[in-house]
Design a protein around this motif. Structure first.
Motif, PDB file in Angstrom:
ATOM      1  N   ASP A   1       0.829  -1.205   0.000  1.00  0.00           N
ATOM      2  CA  ASP A   1       0.000   0.000   0.000  1.00  0.00           C
ATOM      3  C   ASP A   1       0.861   1.251   0.000  1.00  0.00           C
ATOM      4  OD1 ASP A   1      -2.272  -1.533  -0.023  1.00  0.00           O
ATOM      5  OD2 ASP A   1      -2.580  -1.447   2.154  1.00  0.00           O
ATOM      6  N   MET A   2       1.991   1.245   0.706  1.00  0.00           N
ATOM      7  CA  MET A   2       2.876   2.408   0.748  1.00  0.00           C
ATOM      8  C   MET A   2       3.471   2.673  -0.625  1.00  0.00           C
ATOM      9  SD  MET A   2       6.265   3.011   3.090  1.00  0.00           S
ATOM     10  CE  MET A   2       7.092   1.677   2.256  1.00  0.00           C
ATOM     11  N   ARG A   3       3.935   1.617  -1.269  1.00  0.00           N
ATOM     12  CA  ARG A   3       4.525   1.805  -2.601  1.00  0.00           C
ATOM     13  C   ARG A   3       3.484   2.318  -3.614  1.00  0.00           C
ATOM     14  NH1 ARG A   3       8.406  -3.568  -3.235  1.00  0.00           N
ATOM     15  NH2 ARG A   3       9.836  -3.034  -1.511  1.00  0.00           N
ATOM     16  N   GLU A   4       2.274   1.808  -3.538  1.00  0.00           N
ATOM     17  CA  GLU A   4       1.229   2.293  -4.449  1.00  0.00           C
ATOM     18  C   GLU A   4       0.922   3.758  -4.195  1.00  0.00           C
ATOM     19  OE1 GLU A   4      -2.096  -0.252  -3.951  1.00  0.00           O
ATOM     20  OE2 GLU A   4      -1.253  -1.907  -5.167  1.00  0.00           O
ATOM     21  N   THR A   5       0.984   4.162  -2.885  1.00  0.00           N
ATOM     22  CA  THR A   5       0.714   5.565  -2.569  1.00  0.00           C
ATOM     23  C   THR A   5       1.801   6.464  -3.107  1.00  0.00           C
ATOM     24  OG1 THR A   5      -0.482   4.895  -0.584  1.00  0.00           O
ATOM     25  CG2 THR A   5       0.260   7.171  -0.689  1.00  0.00           C
ATOM     26  N   ILE A   6       3.044   6.036  -3.015  1.00  0.00           N
ATOM     27  CA  ILE A   6       4.159   6.833  -3.518  1.00  0.00           C
ATOM     28  C   ILE A   6       4.109   6.924  -5.053  1.00  0.00           C
ATOM     29  CG2 ILE A   6       6.671   6.924  -3.708  1.00  0.00           C
ATOM     30  CD1 ILE A   6       6.809   5.633  -0.933  1.00  0.00           C
TER      31      ILE A   6
ATOM     32  N   LEU B   1      -3.815  11.853  -5.448  1.00  0.00           N
ATOM     33  CA  LEU B   1      -5.183  11.854  -5.949  1.00  0.00           C
ATOM     34  C   LEU B   1      -5.970  10.735  -5.280  1.00  0.00           C
ATOM     35  CD1 LEU B   1      -4.682  12.428  -9.739  1.00  0.00           C
ATOM     36  CD2 LEU B   1      -5.652  14.036  -8.116  1.00  0.00           C
ATOM     37  N   ASN B   2      -7.199  11.032  -4.961  1.00  0.00           N
ATOM     38  CA  ASN B   2      -8.060   9.994  -4.415  1.00  0.00           C
ATOM     39  C   ASN B   2      -8.460   9.039  -5.528  1.00  0.00           C
ATOM     40  OD1 ASN B   2      -8.053  11.124  -1.830  1.00  0.00           O
ATOM     41  ND2 ASN B   2      -9.768  12.526  -2.346  1.00  0.00           N
TER      42      ASN B   2
END
Length: 333
Positions: free
Chosen positions: A314-319, A331-332
């Protein structure tokens, strides 16, 4: 003179007056005298018998006198009486025969009476044979090949055809045929300009068709009196066709749009159905994990390692998710 003699004299005088009145009523003496002076051979007995047959001598005898003076020998008293009793016009027939004889027109007595009994004015027909009649046609509307509407008026010069008066068509038929010929002539023209330049071409074409066949008239000439330009029928028809094509195209486009909307709604329904299946499948994961814990197939350290891997993912996808306006706010979804 005694009273009886006075009564007798008065009676004789009154009776004589009544006799003279009845005599001159049933025996037109002065009409007989006029016929004798004119050279017509007719007796007082024949005049009296005319009264008995309800035939007015003052109609028959003048006709005989007129025919005799004109040199017509084929007109007889019996013929005129028969024509009167049949409902004919004796004076018009005699006038027509005299006029035809003076104009060298072959008109037998039998044909003249037949024309009169047919309801036509035989005297007017003879006059029309000598002096042709001009008939004005109503405005005739026609369209040339280039789509321009023309409104034409014509003058038709006709002469009565004595041989066709019985059973022949009248003026209305002639006008209808001339109007039809004008419409056909203008309709076959390539351009309205050619019609305006040579209006006599219409007359020549119409005359060649023999429009007076079977009518009581003989067409001598057809003259175009006036030609006016009307509407642009070709352009109006093209506009109507274009509007019709546009409406058809709009209807087809609306049909395609409706089909597309229906297809989109169908795809959304399928997506919702698939999402429901995913959620249903995800709901089975905790049950499977609990079952694995109970069976000893999954330990607590294995469970925490799996959670750490999920958090790291999840962290990598957020970055990796793009930002807006240069800010670091992601972006949401």
């Amino acid at each position: 003179m005694d009273t009886s003699s006075l009564y007798l004299t008065a009676f004789l005088v009154v009776g004589g007056i009544i006799f003279l009145i009845l005599f001159f009523h049933y025996v037109p003496f002065f009409l007989w005298l006029s016929a004798k002076v004119s050279g017509v051979n007719i007796s007082l007995v024949q005049l009296f018998l005319m009264r008995i047959r309800n035939v007015p001598p003052y109609v028959i005898v003048p006709g005989l006198i007129e025919a005799h003076k004109a040199g017509l020998s084929n007109i007889t008293r019996d013929g005129l009486e028969a024509h009167y009793l049949a409902g004919g016009h004796v004076e018009k027939v005699v006038h027509a025969l005299v006029s035809a004889a003076k104009a060298n027109i072959d008109l037998p007595f039998q044909m003249a009476t037949a024309i009169d009994l047919a309801g036509r004015d035989v005297f007017e027909a003879v006059q029309m044979s000598v002096n042709p009649k001009v008939i004005d046609t109503p405005p005739v509307t026609a369209v040339a090949k280039d789509g321009i509407q023309l409104i034409a008026k014509a003058r038709v010069t006709v002469r009565a055809n004595i041989r066709q008066l019985v059973g022949g068509a009248g003026e209305d038929t002639v006008l209808a045929r001339v109007g039809e010929g004008i419409v056909s002539s203008i309709g076959s023209s390539e351009s309205h300009k050619s019609v305006l330049e040579n209006p006599d071409s219409i007359s020549k074409l119409v005359l060649r068709k023999g429009l007076d066949a079977g009518t009581a008239f003989e067409i001598l000439s057809i003259d175009i009196a006036d030609i006016d330009i009307g509407k642009n029928i070709g352009a109006a028809l093209q506009m109507d066709q274009a509007n019709a094509d546009k409406n058809i195209a709009q209807a087809k486009a609306e049909e395609r749009r409706a089909m597309a909307v229906a297809s989109e709604q169908e795809m959304k329904a399928k997506a919702q159905e698939a999402r429901a299946k995913v959620i249903e499948a995800e709901a089975e994961v905790p049950k499977a994990m609990a079952e694995a814990f109970r069976n000893g197939n999954l330990g607590i350290m294995d469970y925490y390692r799996m959670k750490n891997i999920q958090a790291d993912t999840d962290m990598r996808e957020t970055i990796a998710r793009p930002t807006t306006g240069g800010s670091n706010t992601p972006l949401n979804k």
